[in-house]
Design a protein around this motif. Structure first.
Motif, short mmCIF file in Angstrom:
data_model
loop_
_atom_site.label_atom_id
_atom_site.label_comp_id
_atom_site.label_asym_id
_atom_site.label_seq_id
_atom_site.Cartn_x
_atom_site.Cartn_y
_atom_site.Cartn_z
N PHE A 68 0.86 -1.18 0.00
CA PHE A 68 0.00 0.00 0.00
C PHE A 68 0.90 1.23 0.00
O PHE A 68 1.57 1.52 0.98
N LEU A 69 0.89 1.94 -1.12
CA LEU A 69 1.78 3.09 -1.30
C LEU A 69 0.99 4.37 -1.07
O LEU A 69 -0.04 4.61 -1.70
N ARG A 70 1.48 5.18 -0.14
CA ARG A 70 0.85 6.48 0.09
C ARG A 70 1.92 7.54 0.01
O ARG A 70 3.06 7.34 0.44
N ALA A 71 1.55 8.66 -0.58
CA ALA A 71 2.51 9.75 -0.79
C ALA A 71 1.86 11.06 -0.37
O ALA A 71 0.65 11.24 -0.49
N ASP A 72 2.70 11.96 0.11
CA ASP A 72 2.23 13.29 0.47
C ASP A 72 1.70 14.01 -0.77
O ASP A 72 2.17 13.77 -1.88
N LEU A 120 5.17 -6.34 -7.52
CA LEU A 120 4.37 -5.82 -8.63
C LEU A 120 2.95 -5.46 -8.21
O LEU A 120 2.25 -4.78 -8.96
N LYS A 121 2.52 -5.91 -7.05
CA LYS A 121 1.17 -5.58 -6.57
C LYS A 121 1.26 -4.35 -5.69
O LYS A 121 1.61 -4.42 -4.52
N ILE A 122 0.92 -3.20 -6.29
CA ILE A 122 1.03 -1.92 -5.60
C ILE A 122 -0.35 -1.29 -5.59
O ILE A 122 -1.00 -1.17 -6.63
N ALA A 123 -0.81 -0.89 -4.41
CA ALA A 123 -2.09 -0.20 -4.29
C ALA A 123 -1.82 1.22 -3.81
O ALA A 123 -1.08 1.43 -2.86
N LEU A 124 -2.38 2.19 -4.52
CA LEU A 124 -2.21 3.58 -4.14
C LEU A 124 -3.29 3.95 -3.12
O LEU A 124 -4.47 3.68 -3.34
N VAL A 125 -2.88 4.58 -2.04
CA VAL A 125 -3.79 4.92 -0.95
C VAL A 125 -4.13 6.40 -1.04
O VAL A 125 -3.27 7.24 -1.26
N GLY A 126 -5.40 6.72 -0.88
CA GLY A 126 -5.84 8.11 -0.87
C GLY A 126 -6.99 8.26 0.11
O GLY A 126 -7.50 7.29 0.66
N LEU A 127 -7.38 9.48 0.34
CA LEU A 127 -8.49 9.76 1.23
C LEU A 127 -9.79 9.76 0.44
O LEU A 127 -9.84 10.26 -0.68
N GLU A 128 -10.83 9.20 1.03
CA GLU A 128 -12.13 9.27 0.39
C GLU A 128 -12.71 10.64 0.71
O GLU A 128 -12.59 11.13 1.81
N SER A 129 -13.34 11.24 -0.28
CA SER A 129 -13.95 12.54 -0.04
C SER A 129 -15.40 12.49 -0.51
O SER A 129 -15.74 11.80 -1.46
N ALA A 130 -16.24 13.25 0.16
CA ALA A 130 -17.63 13.33 -0.22
C ALA A 130 -17.74 14.16 -1.49
O ALA A 130 -16.96 15.08 -1.72
N PRO A 131 -18.71 13.84 -2.35
CA PRO A 131 -18.86 14.65 -3.57
C PRO A 131 -19.21 16.09 -3.21
O PRO A 131 -19.90 16.35 -2.24
N ALA A 132 -18.71 17.01 -4.02
CA ALA A 132 -18.99 18.42 -3.79
C ALA A 132 -20.46 18.72 -4.04
O ALA A 132 -21.15 17.97 -4.70
N LYS A 133 -20.92 19.82 -3.49
CA LYS A 133 -22.32 20.20 -3.67
C LYS A 133 -22.64 20.34 -5.15
O LYS A 133 -21.89 20.93 -5.91
N GLY A 134 -23.77 19.81 -5.52
CA GLY A 134 -24.17 19.92 -6.92
C GLY A 134 -23.73 18.74 -7.76
O GLY A 134 -24.24 18.54 -8.84
#
Length: 148
Positions: free
Chosen positions: A105-109, A130-144
């Protein structure tokens, strides 16, 4: 033959031609064929990334995931342990018990440039991971925006 101009001495008007001239159509089709033949190889991607479909249920989280972190100062850490690029392969082999099929699990600033992230991914690939998963934050959809 597409038809020619016939001279009629008694009439000054040209005779109507009822045949379709397909030569310009064939020219356009050949140009389009060449454009697609050139553009098709440019549309391929050579980086293997294991991305789940948007409708897929989340994969079960491993008991002890291996998180590799690339910080904004380009330092590398596995879990809470800092390491250098030279010791990356040895440390990963120790952490994964020499199992190259372990998902990393690869996470980067956010401020890390793309080139540094790709260098780290290439280092992982060079070490056999070879099995690399990119980690990110889940965000709520913006208004609209609708969630799809």
């Amino acid at each position: 033959m597409a038809g020619g101009i016939r001279h009629n001495t008694s009439d000054d008007e040209l005779q109507e031609n009822h045949e379709i001239n397909v030569t310009p159509f064939i020219d356009v089709m050949l140009v389009l064929l060449i454009i697609f033949m050139v553009a098709a190889p440019l549309a391929t991607v050579d980086i293997n990334v294991d991305l789940p479909a948007s409708t897929a249920t989340p994969a079960p989280r491993p008991d002890q995931p291996v998180y590799l972190t690339l910080k904004d100062d380009k330092s590398i850490a596995i879990g809470n342990d800092r390491l250098t690029r030279d010791t990356l392969g040895q440390f990963l082999d120790q952490k994964t018990a020499d199992n190259k099929d372990t998902r990393i699990f690869l996470r980067a600033d956010k401020s890390v440039d793309y080139g540094s992230l790709m260098d780290l991914m290439n280092a992982l690939r060079d070490n056999g991971y070879l099995k690399i998963a990119l980690v990110g934050l889940e965000s709520a959809p913006a208004k609209g925006e609708s969630a799809q």
